[in-house]
Write a protein that holds these residues in place. Structure first.
Motif, short mmCIF file in Angstrom:
data_model
loop_
_atom_site.label_atom_id
_atom_site.label_comp_id
_atom_site.label_asym_id
_atom_site.label_seq_id
_atom_site.Cartn_x
_atom_site.Cartn_y
_atom_site.Cartn_z
N THR B 88 0.83 -1.20 0.00
CA THR B 88 0.00 0.00 0.00
C THR B 88 0.86 1.25 0.00
O THR B 88 0.50 2.26 -0.60
CB THR B 88 -0.93 0.02 1.21
OG1 THR B 88 -0.15 -0.21 2.37
CG2 THR B 88 -2.00 -1.00 1.10
N THR B 92 0.68 4.20 -3.76
CA THR B 92 0.21 5.58 -3.83
C THR B 92 0.96 6.38 -4.89
O THR B 92 0.41 7.33 -5.43
CB THR B 92 0.36 6.25 -2.46
OG1 THR B 92 0.00 5.30 -1.47
CG2 THR B 92 -0.54 7.44 -2.34
N TYR B 122 -8.09 8.38 -4.08
CA TYR B 122 -7.28 7.17 -4.24
C TYR B 122 -6.17 7.13 -3.19
O TYR B 122 -5.95 6.10 -2.54
CB TYR B 122 -6.70 7.14 -5.65
CG TYR B 122 -5.74 6.01 -5.88
CD1 TYR B 122 -6.20 4.75 -6.19
CD2 TYR B 122 -4.37 6.21 -5.76
CE1 TYR B 122 -5.33 3.71 -6.39
CE2 TYR B 122 -3.49 5.18 -5.96
CZ TYR B 122 -3.96 3.93 -6.28
OH TYR B 122 -3.10 2.90 -6.46
N VAL B 123 -5.52 8.28 -2.99
CA VAL B 123 -4.48 8.36 -1.96
C VAL B 123 -5.07 7.98 -0.61
O VAL B 123 -4.50 7.21 0.17
CB VAL B 123 -3.88 9.77 -1.91
CG1 VAL B 123 -2.92 9.91 -0.75
CG2 VAL B 123 -3.17 10.10 -3.20
N MET B 126 -5.71 4.26 -0.23
CA MET B 126 -4.48 3.50 0.04
C MET B 126 -4.06 3.68 1.50
O MET B 126 -3.64 2.74 2.16
CB MET B 126 -3.37 3.97 -0.90
CG MET B 126 -3.54 3.47 -2.30
SD MET B 126 -3.72 1.69 -2.31
CE MET B 126 -5.23 1.51 -3.20
N ASN B 249 6.09 5.80 3.22
CA ASN B 249 4.91 6.60 3.54
C ASN B 249 5.29 8.05 3.75
O ASN B 249 4.58 8.96 3.32
CB ASN B 249 4.24 6.06 4.80
CG ASN B 249 3.32 4.93 4.50
OD1 ASN B 249 2.78 4.86 3.40
ND2 ASN B 249 3.16 4.03 5.44
N ILE B 252 5.96 9.55 0.36
CA ILE B 252 4.75 9.74 -0.42
C ILE B 252 3.91 10.87 0.18
O ILE B 252 3.38 11.72 -0.55
CB ILE B 252 3.94 8.43 -0.49
CG1 ILE B 252 4.73 7.37 -1.25
CG2 ILE B 252 2.59 8.66 -1.13
CD1 ILE B 252 4.87 7.63 -2.72
N SER B 253 3.80 10.90 1.52
CA SER B 253 2.96 11.97 2.07
C SER B 253 3.62 13.33 1.87
O SER B 253 2.92 14.32 1.67
CB SER B 253 2.64 11.71 3.54
OG SER B 253 3.77 11.35 4.23
#
Lengths: 163, 343, 191
Positions: B88, B92, B122-123, B126, B249, B252-253
């Protein structure tokens, strides 16, 4: 596309059966999650991306997490097979049968609905759902939100001893 | 979609995958360096020049460690847990617009794998599935500390997802679209969303910290109370996956924050320079990564500054602080747009 | 109770003001402190490349000295072992045989001389006690080992090399003041 449809359907049906037949509660929940994810896949096949993602967020991401949460807290680790009395079993069969009949009747009607409202490819997108939700179904939508708030308040009442 | 497009997307996907992993790998190094510098130390500097080979050494160590699966653990779920966390975290990256458009051999390609019209959601989806990795892993370990960590993680993530979603709703009110690509192109030329949604940005930032389980919200894995939290029983590369997923994560964030609030790959005054499209895209992507790295630095900076929250403080802040604030933000934004649209 | 420093604050659970309650000023203050440290000079020294300056009279690994002609000075009198508060020194004496005059300075010598470096507290009493100026502490660091046994240093490690160029410099520990102190026979350990 057809292949994807059949694959997703197969996954869904197998997972749904496993939800019923598996003994371990945690496994039940995980199969249900898989089932929901496959359902989201179906939504995407229908070009309803918004519905698919909201389905994943709400059902898989929130409600099933709470399910899992409760099962973990209760520590239903081992398979607990409860002995049920004959009366319970018979009544369960009857209730299930009636529910099945209702579902069957509802499914039969879908053909008429499908004839009346032809498939619109933009229906599952944000604007389509928003328009329907805030024009045609405004009252049920608002009613359901009031229902949710009352449920939340009720839960708070149960949870707190002195309010 | 024809073959060249497909081939381009595949190659681009692999590039994103590799870049994500490399950035996550060097985030571990960066974290240790930042921590050391803030504590007047030097950090890793033995493996290679400036210790740059340290992540490789760490990874190798992770692979070489003995793989232990506890006897009482649920073996399948024990293995599935870290896999979900990792998957997951990596999924993303596909909706994030990493750059503008480039032309290769007369054809124009967009530097985004999938321009979904519901990119933000979508984000979100996930992120909300990502909880399962922690929950399943924590439960399958059959260890009370792991279970407590898993439960904390789940309740924390559910609580902060609400405030995060609400801050996004206010953002969507200003942008009018859910597609990340459009949100970025709307912010062209210093019309960054942070100037229009400062409160929303603040809430989103705090929630992003909570969602990535970073300090000061690292209660699911706080070693002082729960040994290691959900990854107490994990060893070897399965532990590595969990730790790695955390850094992915974070990356991505940071990318999502940069996309939503800091204009993504937009750079001020790029139009005045009169460069060719490929150069502009290249500079834009470079700028995007600069923004991401400063966000990652902010993550680390805060981690090594603030102490951990207590559990009740965490819940109070989420439910009594951020959610009302986010609601107020939605209402204020709504009122503002109601009156400006009327004119 | 009396305050030890005047920096202590009384703890109270008074209600927080609004600015304290939102925590943001405190967070910004904390972050400004950490970023200042981020750019400040680091206190760590990269050890094998740079070394900290040692004190002139640093007491590290021992050395058993030879005299100018390369003969061992130690006569195995045992004073160092007696003086040692940690009982780290053991030795066994032997008599010099004819033909060994170039090896040992006097008729008696230490056949075995062992210092247990794990027991040693590096106080330097052995070198004070030594009437022959045979044992000295140097500024060398005792190397780490994986087991306990290698820490018992025998004569092979302790006695300095025969070659004049490789002799261990102990001039820092053998100043004039020390020599003068040692020459006073009134002091108990110099007898």
């Amino acid at each position: 596309m057809v292949f994807l449809f059949y694959m997703l359907s197969a996954i869904m049906i197998i997972c749904a059966l496993l939800v019923v037949f598996s003994k371990n509660p945690i496994n039940n929940v995980i199969y249900l999650i898989l089932c929901f994810l496959a359902m989201a896949g179906h939504y995407i096949l229908l070009n309803a991306q918004f519905l698919a993602v909201v389905h994943v967020i709400v059902y898989t991401g929130a409600i099933m997490v709470l399910f899992l949460f409760v099962i973990m807290l209760l520590n239903l680790n081992k398979a607990i097979i409860l002995r049920k009395s004959t009366v319970t079993r018979v009544s369960a069969v009857i209730t299930g049968g009636i529910f099945f009949l209702v579902l069957l009747a509802a499914t039969r009607q879908t053909f008429e609905i499908h004839a009346k409202y032809p498939f619109a490819s933009d229906f599952g997108l944000v604007s389509g759902i928003g328009k329907v939700l805030f024009n045609e179904f405004l009252l049920p939508f608002e009613m359901s939100s009031i229902l949710f708030i009352s449920a939340m308040v009720g839960a708070m009442m149960f949870g707190k001893k002195d309010v | 979609m024809d073959w060249t497009e497909l081939i381009f997307k595949t190659i681009f996907l692999i590039i994103i995958f590799v870049v994500t992993l490399v950035v996550a790998m060097y985030s571990t190094y960066g974290e240790r360096k930042v921590a050391a510098f803030m504590q007047d130390r030097r950090g890793p500097n033995r493996a290679g020049p400036f210790g740059l080979l340290q992540p490789l050494a760490d990874g190798l160590k992770m692979f070489m460690k003995e793989e232990i699966i506890p006897l009482t653990a649920n073996k399948n779920l024990f293995i599935i847990g870290p896999s979900i966390a990792m998957t997951t975290a990596l999924l993303t990256g596909v909706v994030i617009p990493w750059g503008g458009t480039i032309s290769i051999g007369g054809r124009i390609f967009s530097l985004q794998v999938a321009d979904l019209n519901i990119g933000i959601l979508y984000v979100f989806a996930m992120v909300s599935i990502g909880v399962y990795g922690i929950m399943i892993g924590g439960w399958a370990s059959n260890n009370k500390y792991a279970l407590l960590g898993a439960i904390r993680a789940a309740s924390q993530m559910i609580s902060y997802e609400l405030a995060m979603g609400m801050s996004i709703i206010a953002l969507v009110l200003t942008t009018g679209t859910l597609s990340l690509h459009e949100i970025v192109s709307q912010q062209h030329g210093m019309h960054w969303n942070i100037f229009y949604q400062p409160l929303g940005f603040f809430i989103f930032l705090i929630c992003a910290f909570a969602e990535t389980n970073r300090a000061p919200f690292d209660l699911p894995e706080c070693e002082t109370e729960l040994i290691g939290g959900y990854h107490t029983e994990y060893s070897s590369m399965k532990l590595g996956f969990y730790l790695f997923a955390e850094y992915i994560n974070m990356f991505i964030s940071s990318a999502v924050i940069a996309t939503l609030y800091f204009g993504g790959y937009n750079m001020p005054f790029i139009d005045q320079l009169g460069l060719s499209m490929n150069t502009v895209t290249f500079i834009g992507t470079f700028f995007f990564f600069l923004k991401i790295f400063s966000m990652i630095f902010l993550f680390m900076w805060i981690r090594w500054t603030l102490p951990r929250f207590r559990y009740d403080q965490l819940m109070n802040m989420g439910w009594k602080g951020l959610i009302p604030l986010a609601m107020f933000n939605i209402v204020a934004t709504g009122i503002y747009y109601f009156f400006t649209e009327l004119k | 109770m009396q305050n030890l420093t005047n920096r202590s604050k009384m703890v109270s659970d008074k209600k927080m003001t609004f600015m304290e309650w939102i925590y943001v000023p405190a967070i910004i203050k904390g972050m400004s402190i950490t970023i200042r440290h981020f750019f400040s000079k680091k206190t760590t020294i990269s050890y094998p490349e740079e070394k900290r300056e040692f004190s002139k009279v640093y007491r590290g690994q021992h050395v058993l000295k030879r005299d100018d002609q390369g003969r061992e000075r130690c006569t195995a009198c045992g004073l160092c072992a007696v003086a040692c508060p940690a009982e780290a020194i053991t030795m066994r004496a032997a008599e010099r045989k004819p033909g060994e005059e170039n090896l040992y300075r006097e008729e008696k010598y230490a056949a075995v001389y062992e210092i247990n470096m794990l027991r040693c507290i590096y106080c330097g009493d052995c070198e004070d006690a030594c009437p022959k100026e045979a044992i000295f502490l140097t500024d060398r660091i005792v190397a780490s080992q994986y087991e306990r046994q290698p820490f018992v240093y025998g004569k092979d490690i302790l006695v300095e090399p025969f070659d004049l160029n490789l002799r261990i410099d102990i001039s820092a520990r053998q100043t004039d003041a020390v020599a003068q102190f040692k020459s006073v026979k009134r002091y108990a350990h110099n007898k």
